[in-house]
Write a protein that holds these residues in place. Structure first.
Motif, mmCIF file in Angstrom:
data_model
loop_
_atom_site.group_PDB
_atom_site.id
_atom_site.type_symbol
_atom_site.label_atom_id
_atom_site.label_comp_id
_atom_site.label_asym_id
_atom_site.label_seq_id
_atom_site.Cartn_x
_atom_site.Cartn_y
_atom_site.Cartn_z
ATOM 1 N N TYR A 1 0.874 -1.180 0.000
ATOM 2 C CA TYR A 1 0.000 0.000 0.000
ATOM 3 C C TYR A 1 0.909 1.227 0.000
ATOM 4 O O TYR A 1 1.882 1.298 0.754
ATOM 5 N N VAL A 2 0.585 2.209 -0.852
ATOM 6 C CA VAL A 2 1.409 3.405 -1.021
ATOM 7 C C VAL A 2 0.585 4.641 -0.693
ATOM 8 O O VAL A 2 -0.556 4.781 -1.161
ATOM 9 N N VAL A 3 1.168 5.555 0.075
ATOM 10 C CA VAL A 3 0.501 6.809 0.431
ATOM 11 C C VAL A 3 1.462 7.964 0.201
ATOM 12 O O VAL A 3 2.589 7.953 0.717
ATOM 13 N N ASP B 1 -0.575 8.629 -9.632
ATOM 14 C CA ASP B 1 -1.014 7.806 -10.768
ATOM 15 C C ASP B 1 0.166 7.417 -11.653
ATOM 16 O O ASP B 1 0.273 6.257 -12.088
ATOM 17 N N ARG B 2 1.061 8.370 -11.922
ATOM 18 C CA ARG B 2 2.237 8.063 -12.747
ATOM 19 C C ARG B 2 3.161 7.090 -12.027
ATOM 20 O O ARG B 2 3.740 6.188 -12.652
ATOM 21 N N PHE B 3 3.299 7.265 -10.719
ATOM 22 C CA PHE B 3 4.156 6.375 -9.943
ATOM 23 C C PHE B 3 3.621 4.943 -9.964
ATOM 24 O O PHE B 3 4.380 3.989 -10.160
ATOM 25 N N LEU C 1 4.203 1.980 2.436
ATOM 26 C CA LEU C 1 5.156 3.033 2.079
ATOM 27 C C LEU C 1 4.458 4.375 2.176
ATOM 28 O O LEU C 1 3.426 4.581 1.525
ATOM 29 N N VAL C 2 5.030 5.291 2.950
ATOM 30 C CA VAL C 2 4.372 6.572 3.207
ATOM 31 C C VAL C 2 5.339 7.726 2.966
ATOM 32 O O VAL C 2 6.386 7.808 3.627
ATOM 33 N N GLY C 3 4.972 8.607 2.044
ATOM 34 C CA GLY C 3 5.777 9.791 1.757
ATOM 35 C C GLY C 3 4.975 11.057 1.977
ATOM 36 O O GLY C 3 4.346 11.564 1.047
ATOM 37 N N LEU C 4 4.991 11.563 3.207
ATOM 38 C CA LEU C 4 4.208 12.755 3.552
ATOM 39 C C LEU C 4 5.066 13.903 4.055
ATOM 40 O O LEU C 4 4.546 14.923 4.479
ATOM 41 N N PHE D 1 10.183 10.269 -2.446
ATOM 42 C CA PHE D 1 10.442 9.201 -3.411
ATOM 43 C C PHE D 1 9.329 9.062 -4.443
ATOM 44 O O PHE D 1 9.594 8.952 -5.651
ATOM 45 N N ILE D 2 8.073 9.063 -4.012
ATOM 46 C CA ILE D 2 6.950 8.867 -4.939
ATOM 47 C C ILE D 2 6.920 9.994 -5.972
ATOM 48 O O ILE D 2 6.830 9.747 -7.179
#
Length: 235
Positions: A87-89, A97-99, A141-144, A171-172
């Motif tokens: 799960y990616v956030v 969407d591109r990632f 994975l969380v990129g905030l 990263f995303i």
């Protein structure tokens, strides 16, 4: 007393743990000092931080970053091979969407069970946490951004998430906006990642030129005053 739990390297065995991991550099250390999250283990993100911690602790602490110059590919490849539910956030919706499309091309058998952009209110965040659990997520994975992403993954653990969580910073977004990989091979080999990022993302110039040295001095002061205790462990 601020207690800092550092891992000296990455190990694939961590993918089977029920823990949360983040990454420290001389920018993100500022938010850590102001509000150190409990129950969170860190890697040294960047050569400057790994070199600093190696000298301070007397232990060899490796540079570990969540990008394709470090552990992103081993983590995603291992997750694909072992059927981990991912799960990616993070990022804006178009970037996300591109990632996701890029992940599908690079890891065609990866079980991506959910993806949510990084913009949500408290109520939406609660629903997102519930969906992460409902999807039986193994890898989160969380990129905030520093601070927010750490709180999110700790909240996931407290809420009953039973997998492993990593923060991933920008990263995303970076990979979504790169035609292939964000860091060219030559830049990575020559260890010019910081300079390349300043070129690609001018807003980071202040971070490298001002935040890095000021936070390094602040951290050194706290260590000398014995207000920070650093514990280095192996995975």
């Amino acid at each position: 007393m601020i207690r800092l739990e550092l891992l000296d390297r990455y190990s694939p065995a961590l993918l089977d743990s029920n823990r949360a991991f983040s990454f420290l550099n001389f920018a993100s250390i500022g938010s850590f000092i102001r509000q150190p999250p409990p129950s969170l283990a860190y890697f040294c993100d960047g050569m400057l931080m790994s070199g600093f911690m190696s000298r301070i602790t007397g232990r060899a602490v490796q540079r570990v970053s969540f990008d394709f110059t470090s552990i992103a590919d081993p983590v995603l490849r291992e997750s694909e091979q072992r059927g981990k539910r991912v799960y990616v956030v993070g990022a804006r919706q178009a970037e996300l969407d591109r990632f996701v499309e890029k992940l599908g091309m690079q890891y065609p058998h990866l079980q991506l069970v959910g993806a949510h952009n990084g913009f949500f209110d408290v109520e939406q965040g609660t629903a997102l946490q519930a969906d992460i659990r409902r999807q039986r997520t193994n890898l989160l994975l969380v990129g905030l951004g520093a601070g927010l992403q750490e709180r999110f993954i700790l909240e996931a653990l407290r809420g009953g998430f039973s997998g492993v969580a990593f923060t991933c910073g920008g990263f995303i977004r970076q990979e979504a906006n790169a035609s292939e990989r964000y860091y060219p091979d030559a830049i990575n080999r020559l260890h010019l990642r910081a300079f390349y990022r300043m070129y690609r993302e001018p807003h980071t110039i202040k971070r490298y030129l001002l935040d890095y040295p000021s936070n390094a001095l602040r951290l050194t002061e706290l260590i000398l005053r014995q207000q920070v205790a650093i514990n280095v462990t192996a995975p």
